[in-house]
Design an enzyme around this catalytic site. Sequence first.
Site, PDB file in Angstrom:
ATOM      1  N   ASP A 183      65.229  48.866  -3.406  1.00 34.15           N
ATOM      2  CA  ASP A 183      64.953  49.404  -1.897  1.00 34.15           C
ATOM      3  C   ASP A 183      64.174  50.293  -1.793  1.00 34.15           C
ATOM      4  OD1 ASP A 183      64.625  46.725  -2.439  1.00 34.15           O
ATOM      5  OD2 ASP A 183      64.706  45.725  -0.622  1.00 34.15           O
ATOM      6  N   HIS A 235      69.636  50.579  -2.042  1.00 36.10           N
ATOM      7  CA  HIS A 235      68.451  51.646  -1.251  1.00 36.10           C
ATOM      8  C   HIS A 235      68.452  52.951  -2.250  1.00 36.10           C
ATOM      9  CE1 HIS A 235      69.675  48.100   1.110  1.00 36.10           C
ATOM     10  NE2 HIS A 235      67.796  48.392   1.837  1.00 36.10           N
TER      11      HIS A 235
END
Length: 242
Positions: A54, A200
């Site tokens: 993400d 991430h």
Amino acid sequence: MRRGRALLAAAAAPVAVAAWHIVPAATWLPPVRAALFPALDGRGSPRHVALTFDDGPDVRSTPHFLRELDHLGVRATFFLQGAAVRRHPALVRTMAAAGHELAVHCWEHQPPWLPRPVAERRDLERAVLALRETAGTEPRWYRPPFGVLTATRWRAARRLGLRPVLWTAWGRDWRARADTDSVLSDLCKRLTGGATVLLHDSDRNSAPGSWNVTLAALPYLVARCRAAGWGIGPLAEHGAGG
């Protein structure tokens, strides 16, 4: 009497709207997702683990992930922020050319708690258009900021033909105190064949420099999956439903 009932109804209406908006956010809880929405939990083929990231693209950190993934022979799904896609189009095209799957995260992170049906739809439309025009791809997946899938977000995604998916296992790699061991330990709490992993590739919404920890944990995660006999790759190869 009628006036009193009318006043009560008027007072109750905003509460009902707020409840309609926020109740689906209960899917943030892993037991709720696992029991009621296995596709939203990221469950796919038991012989495969979906690797997802993400908050990119980020010119400071994403290229390091691309090099490491290439070294490991792994492709992943990247949930991208539309505003960042517009700022870094060359990087996005590099990601697509390397065979990674590009998906929609948001336009920019926004608090999820207030109903924003028009704004949510507009932001997702902008993010989809940014990916389409930049990389020439049609995104399939959507993961909302903070993993909070409100009714307005769910409805906006469905209208755009996006399939919402959260995650099965996460490394909590955004924390300031996260290290390689903690990321792997948190992942392994729910890491099984068929899982979708959340990490991430940017610290845009995480502790400064946290992406370094994620990058260091990546080869250990891939090795663990392969030792268990699980393939690891993007959601497109995961066999997950919509």
